[in-house]
Design an enzyme around this catalytic site. Structure first.
Site, PDB file in Angstrom:
ATOM      1  N   SER A  53       0.824  -1.209   0.000  1.00 49.49           N
ATOM      2  CA  SER A  53       0.000   0.000   0.000  1.00 49.49           C
ATOM      3  C   SER A  53       0.853   1.253   0.000  1.00 49.49           C
ATOM      4  O   SER A  53       1.932   1.285   0.587  1.00 49.49           O
ATOM      5  CB  SER A  53      -0.917   0.031   1.225  1.00 49.49           C
ATOM      6  OG  SER A  53      -1.642   1.242   1.230  1.00 49.49           O
TER       7      SER A  53
ATOM      8  N   HIS B 150      -7.468  -3.503   4.676  1.00 41.30           N
ATOM      9  CA  HIS B 150      -6.881  -2.148   4.676  1.00 41.30           C
ATOM     10  C   HIS B 150      -7.654  -1.273   3.688  1.00 41.30           C
ATOM     11  O   HIS B 150      -8.040  -0.142   3.989  1.00 41.30           O
ATOM     12  CB  HIS B 150      -5.403  -2.231   4.289  1.00 41.30           C
ATOM     13  CG  HIS B 150      -4.789  -0.915   3.876  1.00 41.30           C
ATOM     14  ND1 HIS B 150      -5.035  -0.324   2.649  1.00 41.30           N
ATOM     15  CD2 HIS B 150      -3.945  -0.071   4.529  1.00 41.30           C
ATOM     16  CE1 HIS B 150      -4.376   0.818   2.570  1.00 41.30           C
ATOM     17  NE2 HIS B 150      -3.709   0.987   3.700  1.00 41.30           N
ATOM     18  N   ASN B 151      -7.886  -1.807   2.498  1.00 38.26           N
ATOM     19  CA  ASN B 151      -8.601  -1.025   1.486  1.00 38.26           C
ATOM     20  C   ASN B 151     -10.063  -0.795   1.885  1.00 38.26           C
ATOM     21  O   ASN B 151     -10.616   0.262   1.607  1.00 38.26           O
ATOM     22  CB  ASN B 151      -8.526  -1.722   0.130  1.00 38.26           C
ATOM     23  CG  ASN B 151      -7.195  -1.478  -0.560  1.00 38.26           C
ATOM     24  OD1 ASN B 151      -6.198  -1.205   0.108  1.00 38.26           O
ATOM     25  ND2 ASN B 151      -7.159  -1.590  -1.868  1.00 38.26           N
TER      26      ASN B 151
ATOM     27  N   LYS C 107      -4.427  -6.714   3.336  1.00 31.63           N
ATOM     28  CA  LYS C 107      -4.411  -5.567   2.406  1.00 31.63           C
ATOM     29  C   LYS C 107      -5.831  -5.258   1.925  1.00 31.63           C
ATOM     30  O   LYS C 107      -6.219  -4.093   1.773  1.00 31.63           O
ATOM     31  CB  LYS C 107      -3.485  -5.858   1.219  1.00 31.63           C
ATOM     32  CG  LYS C 107      -3.527  -4.788   0.113  1.00 31.63           C
ATOM     33  CD  LYS C 107      -3.083  -3.443   0.642  1.00 31.63           C
ATOM     34  CE  LYS C 107      -3.104  -2.253  -0.281  1.00 31.63           C
ATOM     35  NZ  LYS C 107      -3.794  -2.178  -1.489  1.00 31.63           N
TER      36      LYS C 107
ATOM     37  N   GLU D 189      -9.970   1.943   4.138  1.00 28.58           N
ATOM     38  CA  GLU D 189      -9.708   3.125   3.292  1.00 28.58           C
ATOM     39  C   GLU D 189     -11.023   3.656   2.699  1.00 28.58           C
ATOM     40  O   GLU D 189     -11.263   4.865   2.692  1.00 28.58           O
ATOM     41  CB  GLU D 189      -8.739   2.679   2.192  1.00 28.58           C
ATOM     42  CG  GLU D 189      -8.334   3.697   1.164  1.00 28.58           C
ATOM     43  CD  GLU D 189      -7.448   3.029   0.089  1.00 28.58           C
ATOM     44  OE1 GLU D 189      -6.383   2.485   0.440  1.00 28.58           O
ATOM     45  OE2 GLU D 189      -7.833   3.048  -1.102  1.00 28.58           O
TER      46      GLU D 189
HETATM   47  C1  6PG Z   1      -3.194   1.464  -1.627  1.00 28.62           C
HETATM   48  C2  6PG Z   1      -4.481   1.696  -2.380  1.00 28.62           C
HETATM   49  C3  6PG Z   1      -4.402   1.037  -3.700  1.00 28.62           C
HETATM   50  C4  6PG Z   1      -5.427   1.541  -4.705  1.00 28.62           C
HETATM   51  C5  6PG Z   1      -6.766   0.966  -4.494  1.00 28.62           C
HETATM   52  C6  6PG Z   1      -7.884   1.921  -4.747  1.00 28.62           C
HETATM   53  O1  6PG Z   1      -3.297   0.933  -0.542  1.00 28.62           O
HETATM   54  O2  6PG Z   1      -2.139   1.844  -2.142  1.00 28.62           O
HETATM   55  O3  6PG Z   1      -5.549   1.156  -1.674  1.00 28.62           O
HETATM   56  O4  6PG Z   1      -4.436  -0.328  -3.481  1.00 28.62           O
HETATM   57  O5  6PG Z   1      -5.448   2.903  -4.776  1.00 28.62           O
HETATM   58  O6  6PG Z   1      -6.821  -0.064  -5.446  1.00 28.62           O
HETATM   59  O7  6PG Z   1      -9.010   1.174  -4.915  1.00 28.62           O
HETATM   60  P1  6PG Z   1     -10.326   1.659  -5.586  1.00 28.62           P
HETATM   61  O8  6PG Z   1     -10.032   1.963  -7.035  1.00 28.62           O
HETATM   62  O9  6PG Z   1     -11.220   0.489  -5.423  1.00 28.62           O
HETATM   63  O10 6PG Z   1     -10.772   2.881  -4.849  1.00 28.62           O
END
Ligand code: 6PG
Length: 516
Positions: A139, A196-197, A193, A200
């Protein structure tokens, strides 16, 4: 014979290879080279490899190759190959291609956003061929990949002994400690991960709701709200996402002179990791309501026919003007903090439940520590989370939430049962977080109530409050649901006053019988 752009590389000379020279792969390769590793680089089309060597060749030792065979041949044995491609079928194709040239003992590291079940499958398939496989969540976006991401590797101890030091050398650091730790086996790295997302998604949705409330309630321009977020970044909310929110809100569109945020189409996209998180949470029976509402809010934003039809419905319920703007801003800040803790609490619950399901040993304190920098959800308050989990025994074997896959009659017994080593069954109630959460809950209540009466959508804030109120309720109306289920489907229920499983003969004599 294919034309070769590069000379046949030195054999057995590269410390590590990276295949996939898209943005993330090339940044990761540069990061490795900058840390003194000799890096073999390869892409299915050589143009990207050429561009990397041309533009950044001076940053370290790169050994480019057009052909997969040459790429693999340039690696020291036992070989380490990092695959950084778009997750999905392409990952399988690239792994299959590279594996053709690998030998037993070599290791493949997938740094893409793979679905953890794919990682479990790939690990098994490569193991059968004598190859080691590591699914590493990475990430931090493009900048993180270059300057130090947070890395979440899932693999055997043997594989980690080999690739751990390499990955740790390129990760972000906090107080000299790398933001990279061995998560557990097979799909565990990509699993955490994924969550984590999911967090996010929740974090961003909560920020967006806070912005929307202040924009509509205070009639402030985005640039003014950028200042509010900048100020918040000096508080317990300090985080990368708050920091970049200020930057996005401050941005003026060069063409129109309007705030850029007002020019961007209000339909949020997604690549799938948030959706996977929610799908998996449903299977595990873990309520990740903040993440779910955030994912659905993106879906709602992109539901164009429905939004067009909905726009015809009655306007806002009441005029939304705020009498005391400073008090309101502070309320929104506190509401955001409390809801954010709820989202993290739910995400860690999901990880805990998955550890049980997949027999992973996950040190939640160590995980929180590697999220303190490098990754997208990096935030000051991860210090508090890692402190909360510090007393955890490293083995997570306790059940977090009801396992809906358990046989029905056993569900009541399974609920709340613990394998016995969790020190923190509910993060938001952890001794070091509880006071700050409780302090912010009245503000969350006021903000959600205000938004509801004004007709403003705050799905993530209100779901977080509902979760908080649900989890703290001594008794829930689930008892009535059990009664109803027993009435129409003889699904049975447990009693509070004695052991066993019961059914009432509702439609017959109304008497209760003990089933088990
Ligand atoms: C990270 C981000 C990365 C990416 C995601 C965004 O941790 O660096 O999460 O993995 O930006 O894929 O996901 P979406 O396109 O689903 O918002």
């Amino acid at each position: 014979m294919t034309d070769r752009t590069f000379d046949i590389p030195n054999r057995d000379s590269a410390d590590v290879g990276v295949t996939g020279m898209g943005v993330m792969g090339s940044q990761l390769a540069r990061n490795l080279a900058r840390h003194g590793h000799a890096v073999a680089v390869h892409n299915v089309t050589p143009d990207l490899t050429e561009a990397l060597v041309r533009d950044h060749g001076s940053e370290g030792t790169f050994i480019p190759a057009d052909e997969m065979a040459d790429f693999v041949a340039s690696l020291k044995r036992p070989r380490v190959v990092i695959v950084m491609v778009i997750a999905g079928d392409i990952t399988d194709q690239v792994i299959d291609r590279v594996a053709e040239y690998l030998e037993p003992g070599d290791i493949v590291v997938d740094c893409g956003n793979a679905l953890y079940t794919d990682t479990i499958r790939r690990e098994r398939a490569l193991r059968e061929r004598g190859l080691l496989f590591c699914g590493a969540g990475v990430s931090g976006g493009a900048v993180g990949a270059l300057e130090g991401p947070s890395i979440m590797p899932g693999c055997t101890d043997e594989a980690y002994d080999r690739v751990g030091p390499l990955l740790e050398s390129i990760a972000a650091t906090v107080d000299g400690e790398p933001c990279c730790t061995h998560i557990s086996t097979d799909g565990s790295g990509h699993y955490v991960k994924m969550v984590h997302n999911g967090i996010e998604y929740a974090d961003m949705q909560l920020i967006a709701e806070a912005y929307d409330l202040m924009r509509r309630g205070l009639a402030k321009e985005p640039a003014e709200l950028a200042e509010v977020f900048r100020a918040w970044n000096e508080t317990a909310l300090e985080s990368y996402l708050i920091e970049i929110t200020a930057a996005v809100l401050a941005k003026v569109d060069e063409e129109t002179g309007r705030p850029l945020v007002d020019v961007i189409v209000d339909e949020a996209g997604q690549k799938g990791t948030g959706r996977w998180t929610v799908q998996d949470a449903l299977d595990l029976g873990v309520p990740v309501t903040g993440i779910a509402e955030a994912t659905f809010a993106r879906a709602l934003s992109s539901s164009i026919p429905q939004r067009r039809a909905g726009a015809e419905l009655a306007p806002l319920a009441e005029d939304f003007t705020v009498a005391d703007p400073d008090a309101f801003v502070e309320d929104v800040r506190r509401a955001l903090y409390a809801a954010k803790v709820v989202a993290y609490s739910q995400g860690f619950d999901q990880i805990t439940a998955a550890a049980v399901e997949y027999d992973w040993t996950i040190d939640r304190g160590a995980l929180a520590r590697i999220w303190r920098d490098g990754c997208i959800i990096r935030a000051r308050f991860l210090d508090e989370i890692s402190a909360a989990y510090a007393a955890d025994k490293p083995t997570v074997t306790a059940s977090a939430g009801a396992d809906t896959r358990a046989p029905e009659a056993e569900t009541a017994d399974a609920q709340g049962s613990t394998g016995g080593v969790e020190s923190v069954p509910l993060l938001l109630a952890a001794p070091n977080l509880r006071a700050s959460v409780e302090e912010c809950i009245p503000a969350l209540r006021r903000v959600v109530a205000r938004a509801a009466s004004a007709g403003l959508p705050v799905p993530a804030l209100s779901a977080s409050l509902a979760y908080y109120d649900g989890v703290r309720s001594e008794r829930l109306p689930a008892a009535l649901i059990q009664g109803l289920r027993d009435y129409f489907g003889s699904h049975t229920y447990a009693r509070i006053d004695r052991e066993g499983t019961y059914h009432t003969r509702w439609a017959q004599d109304g008497a209760e019988e003990r089933v088990k």
